[in-house]
Scaffold this motif. Structure first.
Motif, PDB file in Angstrom:
ATOM      1  N   ALA A 188       0.879  -1.172   0.000  1.00  0.00           N
ATOM      2  CA  ALA A 188       0.000   0.000   0.000  1.00  0.00           C
ATOM      3  C   ALA A 188       0.915   1.220   0.000  1.00  0.00           C
ATOM      4  O   ALA A 188       2.129   1.100   0.105  1.00  0.00           O
ATOM      5  N   GLY A 189       0.313   2.406  -0.113  1.00  0.00           N
ATOM      6  CA  GLY A 189       1.106   3.613   0.007  1.00  0.00           C
ATOM      7  C   GLY A 189       1.729   4.088  -1.287  1.00  0.00           C
ATOM      8  O   GLY A 189       2.937   3.904  -1.501  1.00  0.00           O
ATOM      9  N   ASP A 190       0.933   4.688  -2.169  1.00  0.00           N
ATOM     10  CA  ASP A 190       1.509   5.253  -3.393  1.00  0.00           C
ATOM     11  C   ASP A 190       2.181   6.587  -3.067  1.00  0.00           C
ATOM     12  O   ASP A 190       2.125   7.059  -1.913  1.00  0.00           O
ATOM     13  N   PRO A 191       2.862   7.225  -4.031  1.00  0.00           N
ATOM     14  CA  PRO A 191       3.593   8.460  -3.725  1.00  0.00           C
ATOM     15  C   PRO A 191       2.746   9.549  -3.083  1.00  0.00           C
ATOM     16  O   PRO A 191       3.211  10.263  -2.186  1.00  0.00           O
ATOM     17  N   GLN A 192       1.495   9.703  -3.546  1.00  0.00           N
ATOM     18  CA  GLN A 192       0.645  10.749  -2.971  1.00  0.00           C
ATOM     19  C   GLN A 192       0.304  10.461  -1.516  1.00  0.00           C
ATOM     20  O   GLN A 192       0.330  11.355  -0.657  1.00  0.00           O
ATOM     21  N   TRP A 193       0.001   9.186  -1.214  1.00  0.00           N
ATOM     22  CA  TRP A 193      -0.300   8.835   0.171  1.00  0.00           C
ATOM     23  C   TRP A 193       0.926   8.972   1.059  1.00  0.00           C
ATOM     24  O   TRP A 193       0.831   9.388   2.215  1.00  0.00           O
ATOM     25  N   MET A 194       2.080   8.648   0.525  1.00  0.00           N
ATOM     26  CA  MET A 194       3.308   8.810   1.295  1.00  0.00           C
ATOM     27  C   MET A 194       3.526  10.279   1.633  1.00  0.00           C
ATOM     28  O   MET A 194       3.866  10.635   2.770  1.00  0.00           O
ATOM     29  N   MET A 195       3.317  11.154   0.652  1.00  0.00           N
ATOM     30  CA  MET A 195       3.503  12.587   0.896  1.00  0.00           C
ATOM     31  C   MET A 195       2.506  13.119   1.916  1.00  0.00           C
ATOM     32  O   MET A 195       2.861  13.890   2.813  1.00  0.00           O
ATOM     33  N   LYS A 196       1.244  12.711   1.796  1.00  0.00           N
ATOM     34  CA  LYS A 196       0.219  13.156   2.747  1.00  0.00           C
ATOM     35  C   LYS A 196       0.565  12.725   4.175  1.00  0.00           C
ATOM     36  O   LYS A 196       0.424  13.495   5.128  1.00  0.00           O
ATOM     37  N   THR A 197       1.010  11.489   4.308  1.00  0.00           N
ATOM     38  CA  THR A 197       1.308  10.958   5.639  1.00  0.00           C
ATOM     39  C   THR A 197       2.526  11.633   6.239  1.00  0.00           C
ATOM     40  O   THR A 197       2.558  11.944   7.441  1.00  0.00           O
ATOM     41  N   LEU A 198       3.541  11.879   5.418  1.00  0.00           N
ATOM     42  CA  LEU A 198       4.734  12.579   5.899  1.00  0.00           C
ATOM     43  C   LEU A 198       4.401  14.007   6.323  1.00  0.00           C
ATOM     44  O   LEU A 198       4.933  14.500   7.323  1.00  0.00           O
ATOM     45  N   ALA A 199       3.523  14.656   5.581  1.00  0.00           N
ATOM     46  CA  ALA A 199       3.120  16.017   5.952  1.00  0.00           C
ATOM     47  C   ALA A 199       2.417  16.012   7.304  1.00  0.00           C
ATOM     48  O   ALA A 199       2.635  16.904   8.139  1.00  0.00           O
ATOM     49  N   LEU A 200       1.573  15.001   7.546  1.00  0.00           N
ATOM     50  CA  LEU A 200       0.896  14.880   8.841  1.00  0.00           C
ATOM     51  C   LEU A 200       1.910  14.644   9.957  1.00  0.00           C
ATOM     52  O   LEU A 200       1.803  15.219  11.043  1.00  0.00           O
ATOM     53  N   ALA A 201       2.889  13.791   9.690  1.00  0.00           N
ATOM     54  CA  ALA A 201       3.916  13.505  10.695  1.00  0.00           C
ATOM     55  C   ALA A 201       4.710  14.763  11.026  1.00  0.00           C
ATOM     56  O   ALA A 201       5.023  15.023  12.196  1.00  0.00           O
ATOM     57  N   ALA A 202       5.036  15.535  10.009  1.00  0.00           N
ATOM     58  CA  ALA A 202       5.772  16.779  10.243  1.00  0.00           C
ATOM     59  C   ALA A 202       4.942  17.752  11.069  1.00  0.00           C
ATOM     60  O   ALA A 202       5.458  18.417  11.980  1.00  0.00           O
ATOM     61  N   GLU A 203       3.646  17.832  10.777  1.00  0.00           N
ATOM     62  CA  GLU A 203       2.755  18.749  11.491  1.00  0.00           C
ATOM     63  C   GLU A 203       2.691  18.407  12.976  1.00  0.00           C
ATOM     64  O   GLU A 203       2.662  19.309  13.827  1.00  0.00           O
ATOM     65  N   HIS A 204       2.692  17.102  13.291  1.00  0.00           N
ATOM     66  CA  HIS A 204       2.517  16.672  14.683  1.00  0.00           C
ATOM     67  C   HIS A 204       3.826  16.225  15.338  1.00  0.00           C
ATOM     68  O   HIS A 204       3.801  15.686  16.447  1.00  0.00           O
ATOM     69  N   VAL A 205       4.940  16.464  14.665  1.00  0.00           N
ATOM     70  CA  VAL A 205       6.284  16.151  15.190  1.00  0.00           C
ATOM     71  C   VAL A 205       6.357  14.684  15.618  1.00  0.00           C
ATOM     72  O   VAL A 205       6.670  14.354  16.761  1.00  0.00           O
TER      73      VAL A 205
END
Length: 241
Positions: free
Chosen positions: A37-54
């Motif tokens: 699972a996890g195409d490039p768009q989903w990877m980017m979305k998830t990384l952005a969430l991780a960055a937002e919440h440290v």
């Protein structure tokens, strides 16, 4: 003890999990890297969430099995294991850097994880792949009574390991997870919270037959697949604070 959760497990228009609700309550995000699972768009979305919440990020590589969601065992050569591990780790590592994050660990997914824990040869192949990565990262293994031996195996490859327990899963008497096909394999919310409290207080779990077993646990796996799961994560986070 940290909380980790498997996230980013969408593909195209298909979505699994409530990542935006789970992310604020965890310490580590295991992010799917494209093979189960996890195409490039989903990877980017998830990384952005991780960055937002440290939130600390790690690669969550699986067998090349989109149809089976990586839950089917595949017979792979040592060369194939090295390739699928390094390919997926490298994909997340590069994307994480583009978001100002650093991938710090790798936790295999599904059947690859289970096979790694059951098969010494495959575990060695995975450890070798992690050791070949261009910089040091940790490998997450299941905490079992054999954790000391597994740490010695990792030492032979010069890699660090973290050991995880599972909040909502029942344990067999050998320290492995009770097969999902067996009754009681997945705990109710009450049993799950009791198991977490026992780990916090005593560093032990109680197996299916009532045997108390000590586990060396660095991180606790939780699941945010639905709203009830997210509420459980919130409850566990409160217990650990």
């Amino acid at each position: 003890m940290k909380l980790n959760c498997d996230l980013g497990e969408g593909y195209g228009s298909w979505k699994m999990g409530l990542d935006s609700l789970a992310m604020p309550h965890i310490d580590q995000a295991n992010i799917a890297c494209g093979f189960h699972a996890g195409d490039p768009q989903w990877m980017m979305k998830t990384l952005a969430l991780a960055a937002e919440h440290v939130v600390e990020v790690g690669a969550h590589p699986g067998y090349p099995d989109l149809v089976g969601f990586g839950r089917r065992s595949l017979k792979c050569s040592a060369e194939e294991v090295h390739g699928l591990m390094l390919y997926q780790m490298s994909a997340l590592d590069g994307m994480a850097r583009s978001h100002g994050l650093e991938m710090t660990y790798v936790k295999p997914h599904g059947a690859l994880y289970n096979d790694m824990m059951a098969n010494t040869e495959l575990r060695g192949q995975i450890m070798q792949a992690v050791a070949k990565f261009y910089r040091p990262i940790r490998l997450v293994l299941q905490a079992t009574p054999e954790s000391m031996e597994h740490r010695k195996e990792a030492d032979q490859y010069g890699i660090d390991v973290s050991f995880e327990a599972f909040a909502d899963r029942c344990y067999a008497d050998d320290g492995k997870l009770l097969a999902r096909s067996k009754e009681g394999a997945v705990h109710s919310k009450e049993k799950m919270l009791a198991q977490v409290q026992q780990l916090i207080d005593k560093g032990t779990i109680t197996t299916i037959s009532g045997h108390e077993m000590t586990l060396d646990v660095d991180t606790l796996c939780v699941h945010g697949d639905n709203e009830a799961g997210v509420r459980s994560i919130e409850a566990i986070k409160e217990m650990m604070s």
